[in-house]
Write a protein that holds these residues in place. Sequence first.
Motif, PDB file in Angstrom:
ATOM      1  N   VAL A 159     -18.790  -6.768 110.364  1.00 29.42           N
ATOM      2  CA  VAL A 159     -17.878  -7.490 109.477  1.00 29.42           C
ATOM      3  C   VAL A 159     -17.089  -6.491 108.642  1.00 29.42           C
ATOM      4  O   VAL A 159     -17.668  -5.598 108.010  1.00 29.42           O
ATOM      5  N   LEU A 160     -15.769  -6.657 108.630  1.00 27.57           N
ATOM      6  CA  LEU A 160     -14.872  -5.871 107.787  1.00 27.57           C
ATOM      7  C   LEU A 160     -14.165  -6.823 106.840  1.00 27.57           C
ATOM      8  O   LEU A 160     -13.563  -7.802 107.283  1.00 27.57           O
ATOM      9  N   VAL A 161     -14.243  -6.546 105.533  1.00 24.62           N
ATOM     10  CA  VAL A 161     -13.543  -7.353 104.528  1.00 24.62           C
ATOM     11  C   VAL A 161     -12.467  -6.472 103.900  1.00 24.62           C
ATOM     12  O   VAL A 161     -12.782  -5.519 103.184  1.00 24.62           O
ATOM     13  N   THR A 162     -11.204  -6.774 104.150  1.00 20.88           N
ATOM     14  CA  THR A 162     -10.109  -5.929 103.662  1.00 20.88           C
ATOM     15  C   THR A 162      -9.743  -6.346 102.240  1.00 20.88           C
ATOM     16  O   THR A 162      -8.706  -6.936 101.976  1.00 20.88           O
ATOM     17  N   MET A 163     -10.599  -5.980 101.298  1.00 21.50           N
ATOM     18  CA  MET A 163     -10.519  -6.496  99.939  1.00 21.50           C
ATOM     19  C   MET A 163      -9.514  -5.762  99.064  1.00 21.50           C
ATOM     20  O   MET A 163      -8.924  -6.356  98.154  1.00 21.50           O
ATOM     21  N   ALA A 164      -9.298  -4.477  99.279  1.00 23.71           N
ATOM     22  CA  ALA A 164      -8.507  -3.671  98.353  1.00 23.71           C
ATOM     23  C   ALA A 164      -7.108  -4.251  98.156  1.00 23.71           C
ATOM     24  O   ALA A 164      -6.418  -4.611  99.118  1.00 23.71           O
ATOM     25  N   GLY A 165      -6.704  -4.351  96.882  1.00 21.28           N
ATOM     26  CA  GLY A 165      -5.371  -4.864  96.588  1.00 21.28           C
ATOM     27  C   GLY A 165      -5.003  -4.592  95.141  1.00 21.28           C
ATOM     28  O   GLY A 165      -5.869  -4.414  94.284  1.00 21.28           O
ATOM     29  N   ILE A 166      -3.699  -4.543  94.870  1.00 25.92           N
ATOM     30  CA  ILE A 166      -3.202  -4.368  93.506  1.00 25.92           C
ATOM     31  C   ILE A 166      -2.128  -5.416  93.220  1.00 25.92           C
ATOM     32  O   ILE A 166      -1.510  -5.959  94.137  1.00 25.92           O
ATOM     33  N   MET A 167      -1.920  -5.683  91.933  1.00 25.55           N
ATOM     34  CA  MET A 167      -0.922  -6.656  91.485  1.00 25.55           C
ATOM     35  C   MET A 167      -0.136  -6.026  90.347  1.00 25.55           C
ATOM     36  O   MET A 167      -0.736  -5.437  89.433  1.00 25.55           O
TER      37      MET A 167
END
Length: 254
Positions: free
Chosen positions: A81-89
């Motif tokens: 399982v890969l969760v592509t969580m990284a993000g910025i706003m």
Amino acid sequence: MNISGNTIFIPGSTSGIGLALALELQARGNTVVVGGRRAELLERIAAEHPGIDTVQIDTTDAASIDFAAKEVLAKHPDLNVLVTMAGIMRIEDWHEPESFLASAESVVTTNVLGPIRLIAAFIEHLQAQPDATIVTVSSGLAFAPLKVTPSYNASKAAIHMLSESIRLQLADTTVKIVELEPPAVRTSLLPGQENSEFAMPLDEFVAEVVALLESQPDAKEIQVERVKFLRYGEARGDYDQVVATLNASDPHGK
């Protein structure tokens, strides 16, 4: 996806939704690897949460992604399982290019190129697993825009369509694509958001997400109740009202 028995890598999970989800998934009987840029945070997480593995990764850097992927797969060859969580706003003012261009480029690099590069780094391995899942992370703002965050809105709309498209392409493989669509959640994604009454409490959000994963193992989209106001405005025929309400009620939208 099954709620237990997985080996899961979550880059971008040293705080906020990512870390809370990592801990809850570990508690449900999964092996979890947390990824992030800051070594001191990773060391603290490993010390405070025995059993959580960590790896340093900068998802804005293609070389860092490739290096981290090799490290994760060497330690965890059963990763599924890969969760592509990284993000910025970022809050942006698009009246003048000097006010938004650098921000927009950073948001797109992190929120769009990051997940694409992560998937590219792991997709061959995941296709070789008997049962695998890629969890992408879009947003309710993929479906209704907050006026002060144009690049973020657009990046999450891109992730939604990317998820829809690669789900079709990978239908002949063992890899499932699950799109997580958060509403505003009490994290530090924007200044002051962790204390916003408008945002959903983090523990409530993660509990509802895990309950949905458990009760709907074949779900394509994971939507807590609070995001459906944004997600289905166009389908209900009240999109203009949704946009007006969103930008009137959220303190960052004023």
